[in-house]
Design a protein around this motif. Sequence first.
Motif, PDB file in Angstrom:
ATOM      1  N   GLU A   1      34.556  44.046  46.864  1.00 46.98           N
ATOM      2  CA  GLU A   1      34.404  44.109  45.367  1.00 46.98           C
ATOM      3  C   GLU A   1      35.676  44.371  44.619  1.00 46.98           C
ATOM      4  N   GLU A   2      36.239  45.225  45.184  1.00 47.26           N
ATOM      5  CA  GLU A   2      37.345  45.868  44.317  1.00 47.26           C
ATOM      6  C   GLU A   2      38.528  45.141  44.406  1.00 47.26           C
ATOM      7  N   ARG A   3      38.410  44.341  45.469  1.00 47.99           N
ATOM      8  CA  ARG A   3      39.723  43.542  45.960  1.00 47.99           C
ATOM      9  C   ARG A   3      39.762  41.914  45.702  1.00 47.99           C
ATOM     10  N   VAL A   4      38.383  41.701  45.191  1.00 47.12           N
ATOM     11  CA  VAL A   4      38.064  39.928  45.320  1.00 47.12           C
ATOM     12  C   VAL A   4      38.918  39.275  44.222  1.00 47.12           C
ATOM     13  N   ASN A   5      38.901  39.807  42.947  1.00 47.15           N
ATOM     14  CA  ASN A   5      39.735  39.400  41.977  1.00 47.15           C
ATOM     15  C   ASN A   5      40.941  39.129  42.396  1.00 47.15           C
ATOM     16  N   LYS A   6      41.570  40.147  43.070  1.00 47.17           N
ATOM     17  CA  LYS A   6      43.078  39.837  43.277  1.00 47.17           C
ATOM     18  C   LYS A   6      43.383  38.792  44.175  1.00 47.17           C
ATOM     19  N   ILE A   7      42.462  38.692  45.209  1.00 49.24           N
ATOM     20  CA  ILE A   7      42.320  37.315  46.053  1.00 49.24           C
ATOM     21  C   ILE A   7      42.118  36.252  45.675  1.00 49.24           C
ATOM     22  N   ARG A   8      41.264  36.103  44.781  1.00 47.34           N
ATOM     23  CA  ARG A   8      41.244  34.949  43.987  1.00 47.34           C
ATOM     24  C   ARG A   8      42.346  34.630  43.104  1.00 47.34           C
ATOM     25  N   LYS A   9      42.832  35.469  42.427  1.00 48.04           N
ATOM     26  CA  LYS A   9      44.277  35.225  41.657  1.00 48.04           C
ATOM     27  C   LYS A   9      45.074  34.599  42.751  1.00 48.04           C
ATOM     28  N   ILE A  10      45.361  35.123  43.716  1.00 44.02           N
ATOM     29  CA  ILE A  10      46.451  34.625  44.793  1.00 44.02           C
ATOM     30  C   ILE A  10      46.067  33.253  45.302  1.00 44.02           C
ATOM     31  N   LEU A  11      44.815  32.900  45.693  1.00 41.78           N
ATOM     32  CA  LEU A  11      44.363  31.797  46.029  1.00 41.78           C
ATOM     33  C   LEU A  11      44.348  30.500  44.924  1.00 41.78           C
ATOM     34  N   LYS A  12      44.216  31.006  43.926  1.00 44.50           N
ATOM     35  CA  LYS A  12      44.145  30.003  42.704  1.00 44.50           C
ATOM     36  C   LYS A  12      45.624  29.576  42.390  1.00 44.50           C
ATOM     37  N   LYS A  13      46.824  30.347  42.856  1.00 44.66           N
ATOM     38  CA  LYS A  13      48.132  29.758  42.638  1.00 44.66           C
ATOM     39  C   LYS A  13      48.279  28.582  43.617  1.00 44.66           C
ATOM     40  N   TYR A  14      47.567  28.456  44.695  1.00 47.91           N
ATOM     41  CA  TYR A  14      47.860  27.530  45.672  1.00 47.91           C
ATOM     42  C   TYR A  14      46.827  26.521  46.002  1.00 47.91           C
ATOM     43  N   PHE A  15      45.714  26.789  45.648  1.00 50.55           N
ATOM     44  CA  PHE A  15      44.565  25.818  45.988  1.00 50.55           C
ATOM     45  C   PHE A  15      43.590  25.809  44.706  1.00 50.55           C
ATOM     46  N   MET A  16      42.696  24.704  45.042  1.00 52.42           N
ATOM     47  CA  MET A  16      41.363  24.590  44.168  1.00 52.42           C
ATOM     48  C   MET A  16      40.376  25.436  44.378  1.00 52.42           C
TER      49      MET A  16
END
Lengths: 87, 87
Positions: B11-26
């Motif tokens: 939970e504490e890291r999921v938004n950071k991961i999403r932010k990274i993935l959002k830069k590269y993928f849909m």
Amino acid sequence: MYLIITYDIGEERVNKIRKILKKYFMWVQNSVFEGEITEGKLTQCKLELEKVIIKEADSIYFYRIENRLNYRKVVLGVEKDMTGNIL
Amino acid sequence: MYLIITYDIGEERVNKIRKILKKYFMWVQNSVFEGEITEGKLTQCKLELEKVIIKEADSIYFYRIENRLNYRKVVLGVEKDMTGNIL
């Protein structure tokens, strides 16, 4: 054919959905199942799922890969094994 | 190549991961991203993700499909559009 199934299901229905998917596929991550399946079994599985989901709210994706040589899986972090989880 | 990315992150890291993935993928479902990517960009994306995840706890799967003609997506319920979600 080989399938990757991902889902986003309302809390009240998620266990029912997992129980159905577990009959046909391997549970490989919290919201992901995978496995080889026949056309007939897939139709049966979808019929079961359709009885439980709320079509306007829930979402299940079936990524269907015809030829497994054309697909490769890379894991970052842990390769989860959810098969032992009791529902 | 085309990629389907699924994740199960603390939970504490999921938004950071999403932010990274959002830069590269849909962003196509709560825990799923998809998209066409080059080898170079993918390496870059993985390096960013590796800085954030806890390898013993988090899990990210990269399903890599070389030829998009060999893959088909079927939706049961809602086809989600998460791209507008603010992180």
